[in-house]
Design an enzyme around this catalytic site. Structure first.
Site, PDB file in Angstrom:
ATOM      1  N   ASN A 203       0.799  -1.236   0.000  1.00 31.15           N
ATOM      2  CA  ASN A 203       0.000   0.000   0.000  1.00 31.15           C
ATOM      3  C   ASN A 203       0.829   1.282   0.000  1.00 31.15           C
ATOM      4  OD1 ASN A 203       0.738  -0.446   2.658  1.00 31.15           O
ATOM      5  ND2 ASN A 203      -1.211   0.238   3.509  1.00 31.15           N
TER       6      ASN A 203
ATOM      7  N   GLU B  45       4.598  -3.931  12.410  1.00 33.17           N
ATOM      8  CA  GLU B  45       3.648  -2.840  12.111  1.00 33.17           C
ATOM      9  C   GLU B  45       2.462  -3.513  11.435  1.00 33.17           C
ATOM     10  OE1 GLU B  45       3.893   0.261  12.966  1.00 33.17           O
ATOM     11  OE2 GLU B  45       6.000   0.496  13.467  1.00 33.17           O
TER      12      GLU B  45
ATOM     13  N   CYS C 253      -3.134   1.531   6.831  1.00 30.57           N
ATOM     14  CA  CYS C 253      -3.350   0.992   8.177  1.00 30.57           C
ATOM     15  C   CYS C 253      -3.871   2.080   9.104  1.00 30.57           C
ATOM     16  CB  CYS C 253      -2.047   0.429   8.718  1.00 30.57           C
ATOM     17  SG  CYS C 253      -0.713   1.622   8.632  1.00 30.57           S
TER      18      CYS C 253
ATOM     19  N   GLU D   2       8.452   3.010  14.473  1.00 30.42           N
ATOM     20  CA  GLU D   2       9.267   3.465  13.350  1.00 30.42           C
ATOM     21  C   GLU D   2       9.246   4.981  13.328  1.00 30.42           C
ATOM     22  OE1 GLU D   2       7.639   1.201   9.989  1.00 30.42           O
ATOM     23  OE2 GLU D   2       9.201  -0.282  10.319  1.00 30.42           O
TER      24      GLU D   2
HETATM   25  P1  NAP Z   1       0.080  -9.005   3.997  1.00 26.36           P
HETATM   26  O1  NAP Z   1      -0.762  -9.882   3.167  1.00 26.36           O
HETATM   27  O2  NAP Z   1       0.277  -9.351   5.415  1.00 26.36           O
HETATM   28  O3  NAP Z   1       1.471  -8.901   3.238  1.00 26.36           O
HETATM   29  C1  NAP Z   1       2.521  -8.082   3.695  1.00 26.36           C
HETATM   30  C2  NAP Z   1       3.837  -8.647   3.237  1.00 26.36           C
HETATM   31  O4  NAP Z   1       4.010  -9.929   3.842  1.00 26.36           O
HETATM   32  C3  NAP Z   1       3.942  -8.866   1.733  1.00 26.36           C
HETATM   33  O5  NAP Z   1       5.258  -8.606   1.331  1.00 26.36           O
HETATM   34  C4  NAP Z   1       3.606 -10.347   1.612  1.00 26.36           C
HETATM   35  O6  NAP Z   1       4.137 -10.956   0.462  1.00 26.36           O
HETATM   36  C5  NAP Z   1       4.290 -10.894   2.851  1.00 26.36           C
HETATM   37  N1  NAP Z   1       3.796 -12.184   3.283  1.00 26.36           N
HETATM   38  C6  NAP Z   1       2.557 -12.710   3.152  1.00 26.36           C
HETATM   39  N2  NAP Z   1       2.513 -13.946   3.700  1.00 26.36           N
HETATM   40  C7  NAP Z   1       3.759 -14.208   4.182  1.00 26.36           C
HETATM   41  C8  NAP Z   1       4.362 -15.319   4.847  1.00 26.36           C
HETATM   42  N3  NAP Z   1       3.661 -16.412   5.142  1.00 26.36           N
HETATM   43  N4  NAP Z   1       5.659 -15.237   5.187  1.00 26.36           N
HETATM   44  C9  NAP Z   1       6.377 -14.147   4.902  1.00 26.36           C
HETATM   45  N5  NAP Z   1       5.869 -13.067   4.269  1.00 26.36           N
HETATM   46  C10 NAP Z   1       4.572 -13.091   3.918  1.00 26.36           C
HETATM   47  O7  NAP Z   1      -0.468  -7.513   4.001  1.00 26.36           O
HETATM   48  P2  NAP Z   1      -0.838  -6.607   2.757  1.00 26.36           P
HETATM   49  O8  NAP Z   1      -2.173  -7.032   2.261  1.00 26.36           O
HETATM   50  O9  NAP Z   1       0.283  -6.527   1.791  1.00 26.36           O
HETATM   51  O10 NAP Z   1      -0.919  -5.181   3.449  1.00 26.36           O
HETATM   52  C11 NAP Z   1      -2.050  -4.744   4.096  1.00 26.36           C
HETATM   53  C12 NAP Z   1      -1.919  -4.890   5.601  1.00 26.36           C
HETATM   54  O11 NAP Z   1      -0.756  -4.194   6.041  1.00 26.36           O
HETATM   55  C13 NAP Z   1      -3.063  -4.259   6.338  1.00 26.36           C
HETATM   56  O12 NAP Z   1      -3.475  -5.097   7.387  1.00 26.36           O
HETATM   57  C14 NAP Z   1      -2.463  -2.975   6.887  1.00 26.36           C
HETATM   58  O13 NAP Z   1      -3.112  -2.464   8.009  1.00 26.36           O
HETATM   59  C15 NAP Z   1      -1.078  -3.385   7.162  1.00 26.36           C
HETATM   60  N6  NAP Z   1      -0.196  -2.215   7.218  1.00 26.36           N
HETATM   61  C16 NAP Z   1       0.271  -1.833   8.444  1.00 26.36           C
HETATM   62  C17 NAP Z   1       1.064  -0.702   8.542  1.00 26.36           C
HETATM   63  C18 NAP Z   1       1.579  -0.267   9.877  1.00 26.36           C
HETATM   64  O14 NAP Z   1       2.513   0.516   9.890  1.00 26.36           O
HETATM   65  N7  NAP Z   1       1.034  -0.725  10.994  1.00 26.36           N
HETATM   66  C19 NAP Z   1       1.398   0.017   7.400  1.00 26.36           C
HETATM   67  C20 NAP Z   1       0.903  -0.406   6.171  1.00 26.36           C
HETATM   68  C21 NAP Z   1       0.109  -1.540   6.096  1.00 26.36           C
HETATM   69  P3  NAP Z   1       3.222 -11.126  -0.850  1.00 26.36           P
HETATM   70  O15 NAP Z   1       3.068  -9.786  -1.415  1.00 26.36           O
HETATM   71  O16 NAP Z   1       4.001 -12.051  -1.701  1.00 26.36           O
HETATM   72  O17 NAP Z   1       1.921 -11.725  -0.377  1.00 26.36           O
END
Ligand code: NAP
Length: 498
Positions: A169, A268, A302, A476
């Site tokens: 994102n 995060e 997020c 962060e």
């Molecule tokens: P996600 O599905 O958890 O994926 C995040 C990252 O993790 C991607 O690079 C993904 O790779 C990788 N990943 C997925 N499964 C994994 C596994 N089993 N082992 C290792 N890595 C793995 O999240 P997203 O849909 O990309 O992002 C949205 C989420 O991020 C939301 O919940 C949002 O709130 C959160 N977010 C939090 C913050 C914060 O600072 N708190 C900031 C931004 C976003 P792939 O792309 O290959 O699936």
């Protein structure tokens, strides 16, 4: 309506930009193909068209990346702090100089408007500048023991090689928010960007190499089988830190893996931000803040306001003003002039948003504007405001991650606080009130890592970003950011006077 027609000049500019981005893996300072020879497609979510393909890292490539990071660690950790600071400052200047390219690239692979993408370049770059300013200010301490019989020396050292896993994102800022403080502290890095948005990370890595980053200090391994590549790295004793930004379920899985080797982690994770509007609030200001807190990044943040709790006496005015503004937003490919709301990242994300809206409506919520998918190519969803959302609705419990604002009313401050805290998340909260005392009470009562008072955006490189409860561990940015990459060594020294 979406407009996805692309002029020939624009198409040429986009093709030339995409063609200029390295699309192999960065390992040990060299761009190399995947050891399997496999590549994967990166799509434009506004059209569904394939932009290009990227090398798909294997577990062997991940291991080679950690080999390179481990080999580079000692020398990088011993560079003069000033040298690291100046490199980061050059990188800041270089990222700013490449704003047009980085912004367009983010728009192409992620969908946000170019204007928002330019904002992300500015925000993401600031972590490089902030960390460059911190690099030369890491301090330890020397003091006599209370009984005077020893001297106590406390030293800060880089934690060592780090693995960073980032989401789609904010393709640039989520990378710089980790890489900049890690480099400032003297750590080397393996970065696994999201499969949807690897191009921005790859171009950023090239910018760092051009700024003089030594080989092996940053390694980038985009891949489609995240777990297969990162699992062995997390189990490798040479890895000393895992920092993850993404969803809470994946974060929990990674924490379990990290527990095996007692690996240091920063998490995060997801949010479910409440946005509270009290009876004494300036309603027009609250609407402006709501537009930012809800629709920045198309709601795919997020920090996005997920639940609007509005005092019953101002709820009708707030909801109708918000619906009028939201209904007037321009939904289009992010490259269009005046684009405000781009596509959702993919069909899975859009389908989840549609399900959440349907669930709320089936329970009695009123659609004040929007409420459905937009026809045509790409994964667009119309910006939506829902009124009278019943408390059991799923979208009050789950992260919406899209341009949907559900409004519910409350009567008392106690009720507002209870509603806001009724979630396993605790990343950020927003409150609009004219009362300073109430604002301070909320700061004490809300279970949140961050709180915006009379403002809809508070992210700032100089402030500690992070959550409580299931929104994460660690911070962060701010003074705290670099601490995530520093180990504390204590040296006890015999009394020099004895
Ligand atoms: P996600 O599905 O958890 O994926 C995040 C990252 O993790 C991607 O690079 C993904 O790779 C990788 N990943 C997925 N499964 C994994 C596994 N089993 N082992 C290792 N890595 C793995 O999240 P997203 O849909 O990309 O992002 C949205 C989420 O991020 C939301 O919940 C949002 O709130 C959160 N977010 C939090 C913050 C914060 O600072 N708190 C900031 C931004 C976003 P792939 O792309 O290959 O699936």
């Amino acid at each position: 309506m979406t407009a996805t027609e692309i002029s020939p000049e624009q198409a040429t500019r986009e093709e030339a930009l995409v063609a200029s981005v390295p699309t192999d893996l960065l390992i040990g300072g060299r761009w190399v193909p995947s050891s399997s020879g496999e590549r994967f497609a990166v799509e434009d979510p506004a059209t569904g068209a394939v932009l290009t393909t990227v090398a798909d890292a294997t577990a062997a490539d991940g291991a080679a990346a950690l080999d390179a990071a481990a080999a580079a660690q000692e020398a990088w950790g011993r560079t003069a702090p000033r040298e690291r600071a100046e490199l980061l400052r050059r990188a800041f200047d270089a990222v700013i100089a490449r704003t047009d390219d980085l912004a367009l690239l983010m728009t192409l692979e992620m969908g946000k408007s170019v204007a928002e993408a330019r904002g992300e370049v500015a925000y993401g770059a600031e972590f490089l500048r902030w960390s460059s300013e911190q690099a030369a200010h890491v301090a330890g301490r020397y003091l006599p023991a209370p009984d005077g019989k020893q001297r106590l020396l406390v030293v800060k050292k880089p934690v060592g090689p780090c693995l960073f896993i980032t989401p789609w994102n904010f393709p640039l800022a989520m990378a710089t928010r980790k890489i900049a403080p890690a480099l400032a502290a003297g750590c080397t890095v393996v970065l696994k960007p999201a499969a949807e948005t690897p191009l921005t990370a790859l171009l950023f890595a090239q910018v760092l190499l051009d700024a003089g980053l030594p080989a092996g200090v940053l390694n980038v391994v985009p891949c489609t089988k995240a777990g297969e590549v990162t699992g062995p790295l997390i189990a490798d004793p040479r890895l000393r830190k895992l920092s993850f930004t993404g969803s809470t379920p994946v974060g929990k899985q990674l924490l379990k893996q990290a527990a095996e080797g007692v690996l240091r982690t920063s998490m995060e994770l997801g949010g479910n931000a409440p946005f509270l509007v009290f009876e004494d609030a300036d309603v027009d200001a609250a609407v402006e803040g709501a537009l930012l807190a809800k629709l920045r990044n198309g709601g795919e943040a997020c920090t996005s306001a997920n639940r609007f709790y509005v005092h019953a006496s101002v709820a009708a005015e707030f909801s109708s003003k918000l619906a009028e503004r939201v209904g007037a937003m321009k939904v289009s490919r992010g490259t269009e002039d005046g684009a405000q709301i781009g596509p959702i990242i993919n069909e899975k994300g859009r389908a989840k948003i549609a399900d959440l809206v349907d669930d709320a409506v089936s329970r009695g919520a009123t659609v004040l504007t929007g409420g459905s998918r937009v026809d045509g190519p790409g994964y667009f969803f119309s910006p939506t405001v829902l009124g009278d959302v019943p408390l059991g609705s799923r979208l009050l419990k789950e992260e919406i991650f899209g341009p949907v604002a559900p409004v519910t009313t409350f009567e008392t401050e106690d009720e507002a606080v209870a509603l806001a805290n009724d979630t396993e998340f605790g990343l950020i909260s927003y409150a609009y009130t004219a009362s300073t005392s109430r604002a301070l009470r909320l700061a004490e009562r809300l279970e949140t890592g961050m709180l915006g008072i009379n403002t809809g955006v508070i992210s700032n490189p100089a402030a500690p970003f992070g959550g409580v409860k299931q929104s994460g561990l660690g911070r962060e940015g701010g003074e705290e950011g670099i601490e995530e990459y520093l180990e504390t060594l204590y040296v006890g020294i015999a009394d020099p006077w004895a």
